[in-house]
Design an enzyme around this catalytic site. Structure first.
Site, PDB file in Angstrom:
ATOM      1  N   ARG A 281      -0.789 -17.307  16.550  1.00  0.00           N
ATOM      2  CA  ARG A 281      -1.911 -17.994  15.898  1.00  0.00           C
ATOM      3  C   ARG A 281      -2.007 -17.456  14.487  1.00  0.00           C
ATOM      4  O   ARG A 281      -2.106 -16.251  14.300  1.00  0.00           O
ATOM      5  CB  ARG A 281      -3.239 -17.701  16.620  1.00  0.00           C
TER       6      ARG A 281
ATOM      7  N   GLU B 199      -4.394 -18.072  12.443  1.00  0.00           N
ATOM      8  CA  GLU B 199      -5.755 -18.164  11.922  1.00  0.00           C
ATOM      9  C   GLU B 199      -6.060 -16.923  11.108  1.00  0.00           C
ATOM     10  O   GLU B 199      -5.717 -15.815  11.510  1.00  0.00           O
ATOM     11  CB  GLU B 199      -6.751 -18.234  13.090  1.00  0.00           C
TER      12      GLU B 199
ATOM     13  N   ARG C 134     -11.619  -9.838  18.107  1.00  0.00           N
ATOM     14  CA  ARG C 134     -11.004 -10.431  19.289  1.00  0.00           C
ATOM     15  C   ARG C 134      -9.895 -11.425  18.982  1.00  0.00           C
ATOM     16  O   ARG C 134      -9.530 -12.220  19.827  1.00  0.00           O
ATOM     17  CB  ARG C 134     -12.066 -11.077  20.163  1.00  0.00           C
ATOM     18  N   HIS C 135      -9.400 -11.429  17.762  1.00  0.00           N
ATOM     19  CA  HIS C 135      -8.300 -12.327  17.440  1.00  0.00           C
ATOM     20  C   HIS C 135      -7.074 -11.538  16.999  1.00  0.00           C
ATOM     21  O   HIS C 135      -7.174 -10.574  16.261  1.00  0.00           O
ATOM     22  CB  HIS C 135      -8.702 -13.282  16.321  1.00  0.00           C
TER      23      HIS C 135
ATOM     24  N   GLU D  68     -15.424 -15.938  25.720  1.00  0.00           N
ATOM     25  CA  GLU D  68     -14.532 -16.927  26.316  1.00  0.00           C
ATOM     26  C   GLU D  68     -13.139 -16.329  26.479  1.00  0.00           C
ATOM     27  O   GLU D  68     -12.602 -15.702  25.580  1.00  0.00           O
ATOM     28  CB  GLU D  68     -14.495 -18.149  25.390  1.00  0.00           C
TER      29      GLU D  68
ATOM     30  N   SER E   5      -9.823 -21.538  28.073  1.00  0.00           N
ATOM     31  CA  SER E   5     -10.395 -22.831  27.794  1.00  0.00           C
ATOM     32  C   SER E   5      -9.411 -23.824  28.395  1.00  0.00           C
ATOM     33  O   SER E   5      -8.236 -23.798  28.058  1.00  0.00           O
ATOM     34  CB  SER E   5     -10.488 -22.964  26.274  1.00  0.00           C
TER      35      SER E   5
ATOM     36  N   ARG F  94      -7.045 -10.009  25.685  1.00  0.00           N
ATOM     37  CA  ARG F  94      -8.482 -10.235  25.706  1.00  0.00           C
ATOM     38  C   ARG F  94      -9.060  -9.977  27.095  1.00  0.00           C
ATOM     39  O   ARG F  94     -10.149  -9.422  27.228  1.00  0.00           O
ATOM     40  CB  ARG F  94      -8.794 -11.663  25.262  1.00  0.00           C
TER      41      ARG F  94
END
Lengths: 524, 314
Positions: free
Chosen positions: A296, A298, A304-305, A447, A450, A498
């Site tokens: 990822r 991002e 948490r990323h 979360e 998903s 996570r």
């Protein structure tokens, strides 16, 4: 040191000194050479050393077939029943402290520690004690010692009942004396209420820069053993339920899933194995899962990323209702949690000593809440969430606390998300066009997965993509996968790091990734 | 008080008979300690008279104020008796007038107090220890059918690793319950959890502790044949409920036996506890308590028969 230099009165004082130094150097070099030549007899001994040949540096172990083979005892096995016996131990020197004619060493093997005494005695010379006290921390040493019962118990060691009285000390692999971080500091418990105690901590970045040292702490040993456990349980449980493990490519031609930004090389890195999972379903594999790296890009520097993490993904065909899949995933989690609770209690305990946290609670079968129910619970405490609005991160956390207070569970499933907040391939609810057949699962209010029923009809998929303003030509291959018939299916993806972080209640995902990657870190 | 006791004389500490020069810089107040100036001695006031003040000066002597005091006491007692009679008459008046509405409460046609009451508990949670399964739920579910249908879903909390057979049996009976007649549904989540023997009921944020209190809550929240508050024997039911609580908590066998005897006495020769012809909350609680705390050999034959009657309900 024996001064064997001849006195030279004609020399100047300075030159005398330099000469002395050179002589010493030469002597040292000679001794070194001696060490290498006759490994078993080498010693930094003076004449008449009673323990000559009982200590020193071992030659490099190069798997010499003629070398002596010793049987080593693990520190965790040292207990009262071995009292009086002579054992060999190979372990890391955790701390060393000299006091007059005594030298205390703490040996460490993973999370186990034992105290060693080197006393000046008939068999142990003063120079051996001196040598022992000068071994740098974190060196690996071989030790011959007698197991002695410690009547009052050894404080600060895991093996409290016994201590070792050394008779031989050999250095197998020396560490450099300067350590970038002290293992003791890195493993010091975090107790916010304890203001009296030592408050020396190791910065997260320092830890990550010197990850090899940091990973030696008992906590990190436990975290990664537990992480391996999560992965193993995931595989075992799903395999038992008839899932097939597949491997998906990580280098892909175009951006997948949800139109997120991608790292752009000549190709793309896979953000999710979702397309490939779905293709496997379309290829009649019925139930599949995959464990592998997911990327990822991002630009989010949060706790948490990560830009690269291990994804545990699964996809499953169902008969009539996607709840078949949702409950399978729910049960999978329950099984994993039960496995961790029953098989990894020691590890959980070790981590809990450094990072105190309430034990993870869950319900079996897992609690399933509907999205409107969650909205109502939030509204009761004054947080309004629109009917077609997603939950914000603070709202998610608040909901987690509310659920925990009411049902006493740290894990729950939230079902029936509004369609507007889900990706275009999510199947809309047959009864309410605003709802979708999708679900999120939460651990400690965050979360972790998903998932949703995917649209397996190319026409509906095209329609939904158009509705979301997505260029159909770019996702043509995705839509094409469903042209030859595909069973209804649903699934989801879990981030391994996570899950471990939240299960243990840690505050940063970098603690549960062995070599974490984020927008600011590509080393080590 | 046994009347005046002979006391020794003490030295006077405060002299009150010397004239005091009062400061004139402030305004004067009425002396509140003197005899009620200008007030008529009414009978309902214990007024202080001059005579009473010199009670301490008297030794060994019949106090002159005593007779007066006694007379006054008599008067007060008489007044109290009168008041009691008044209250009794009011009570009997009320009894007559309250009978008709009571009947309508007990009648099986009545359902929940208001439809609002149903919305009030959308998700009732009961935390129970698997060591002390709340058997009362089984009976309550049966007896409440027609009024409300209790729909149970059962979870196992992570603090419990395996469920004993008794708890499993109760679980399956609760989940597989088929109501004969449909009523409004109340969803109840039963969570097996490692807690003390006190069953917890969570409707709002604060738990209601104890199985009997759970039953009390149920009987108050839902108007049904189990409601007992307005019944004439409401207090007796309450005390039986308290005994049931103690039965579960009893540490020794003798303690338990004496408690069970109380329940036995209450049963007497009748079908149900307190001489009723229908099962009440007390029966439910007692059944559950006995099943949790003791084996059937500990209870008397009479109680044993009643116990079987309870079992046949569900």
């Amino acid at each position: 040191m024996v001064d064997n230099k001849p006195p030279e009165g004609a020399e100047k004082v300075e030159s005398k000194k330099t000469l002395k130094k050179e002589a010493k150097k030469a002597e040292k070099a000679a001794k070194k050479a001696e060490h290498k030549g006759t490994p078993q007899n080498e010693s930094v001994s003076e004449e008449g050393d009673v323990s000559a040949g009982k200590y020193g540096n071992l030659p490099l172990i190069r798997s010499d077939p003629t070398a002596i083979q010793r049987k080593f005892t693990y520190i965790k096995d040292l207990n009262k029943s071995l009292a009086g016996e002579l054992v060999w131990v190979r372990a890391r020197l955790h701390t060393v402290r000299a006091r007059g004619k005594q030298c205390f060493i703490v040996l460490r093997q993973r999370e186990f520690t034992v105290q060693v005494l080197v006393n000046v005695s008939d068999a142990v010379s003063k120079s051996m004690v001196k040598f022992s006290s000068n071994i740098p921390k974190e060196s690996i040493i071989d030790l011959e010692a007698k197991v002695a019962e410690a009547p009052s118990g050894v404080a600060g060691c895991t093996q409290r009942e016994v201590e070792l009285v050394a008779s031989q000390v050999w250095v197998v692999s020396a560490s450099i004396p300067q350590l970038p971080l002290q293992i003791e500091d890195a493993s010091r418990p975090e107790k916010p209420e304890d203001e009296e105690g030592l408050n020396i901590r190791v910065n997260q970045d320092t830890r990550l820069d010197n990850r090899i040292l940091d990973l030696r702490t008992p906590t990190n040993q436990a975290i990664f053993r537990l992480e391996a456990g999560v992965c193993r349980l995931f595989r075992d449980i799903l395999t038992k339920r008839g899932f097939v493990e597949i491997h998906t490519p990580k280098i892909i031609p175009a951006a997948s899933e949800g139109g997120r930004q991608c790292v752009h090389w000549s190709a793309y890195l896979a953000q999710s194995p979702q397309l490939y999972k779905q293709m496997a379903i379309a290829a009649d594999f019925d139930k599949v899962f995959t464990v592998g790296a997911v990327f990822r890009a991002e630009d989010s520097n949060t706790h948490r990323h990560l830009t690269e993490f291990v994804g545990l993904d699964l996809e499953m065909a169902f008969q009539y209702h996607y709840h078949e899949v949702m409950l399978t995933i729910g049960d999978l989690f329950t099984e994993i949690f039960k496995g961790l609770r029953d098989q990894y209690s020691t590890e959980i305990g070790i981590v809990g000593q450094q990072f105190p946290v309430e034990p993870f609670t869950f319900l079996e079968p897992p609690l399933v809440l509907q999205y409107p129910q969650a909205r109502k619970m939030l509204a009761e405490v004054g947080v309004e969430v629109g009917e077609e609005e997603d939950l914000s991160t603070p709202a998610e956390k608040l909901l987690g606390r509310l659920v925990k207070a009411k049902y006493d569970t740290d894990f729950y499933i939230l079902d029936k998300y509004p369609l507007a907040v889900r990706p275009f391939y999510t199947m809309p609810d047959p009864q309410d066009p605003r709802k979708s057949n999708s679900y999120d699962m939460f651990m400690r209010g965050e979360e972790i997965i998903s998932g949703a029923q995917r649209i397996h009809d190319p026409e509906l998929l095209t329609e939904r993509a158009k509705h979301h303003g997505i260029d159909i030509t770019k996702i043509a291959s995705y839509i094409d996968s469903f042209k030859y018939g595909c069973p209804p299916h649903a699934g989801g993806g879990i981030g391994l790091e996570r899950v471990v972080m939240l299960y243990l209640g840690l505050d940063n995902i970098r603690k549960t990734s062995m070599f974490p990657r984020d927008p600011k870190r590509v080393t080590p | 008080m046994n009347g005046p006791i002979k006391m020794y004389q003490t030295r006077q500490i405060v002299r009150y008979d010397i004239p005091v020069e009062l400061p004139k810089c402030m305004y004067t107040l009425k002396n509140i300690h003197s005899t009620r100036n200008g007030m008529v001695d009414s009978s309902d006031h214990v007024s202080s008279s001059d005579k009473k003040l010199d009670i301490f000066d008297q030794n060994n002597h019949k106090i002159p104020g005593m007779a007066e005091l006694e007379a006054k006491q008599e008067e007060i007692l008489k007044q109290l008796a009168e008041l009691k009679n008044q209250i009794l008459s009011i009570k009997s008046d009320l009894n007559i007038s309250s009978v008709p509405p009571k009947k309508s409460i007990i009648s099986p046609t009545s359902t929940l107090c208001t439809p609002v009451a149903l919305d009030e508990f959308p998700d009732v949670i009961i935390n129970a220890s698997p060591m002390n399964p709340p058997y009362s739920l089984e009976l309550a579910q049966q007896l409440l059918q027609g009024v409300v249908t209790l729909i149970f879903s059962v979870h196992l909390h992570s603090t419990v690793s395996s469920l004993p057979d008794e708890a499993k049996k109760l679980e399956s009976s609760l989940v597989n319950f088929m109501p004969k007649s449909k009523g409004p549904e109340v969803k109840v989540r039963l969570i097996w959890k490692n807690i003390s023997s006190n069953t917890e009921l969570l409707v709002s944020h604060i738990p209601i502790l104890g199985e009997v209190n759970l039953l009390r809550y149920l009987s108050r929240a839902i108007k049904s044949p189990l409601s007992y508050e307005s019944e004439p024997d409401g207090t007796e039911i309450d005390s039986i409920l308290d005994i049931c609580y103690l039965v579960v908590r009893a540490k020794t066998k003798t303690e338990r036996t004496s408690l069970l005897q109380t329940i036995n006495k209450s049963l007497g020769k009748s079908q149900w506890l307190l001489g009723r012809d229908q099962a009440s909350v007390a029966d439910i609680a007692a059944y559950s308590a006995i099943r949790q705390a003791s084996n059937t050999s500990e209870i008397s034959a009479n109680l044993g028969k009643w116990f079987h009657r309870c079992e046949t309900i569900c």
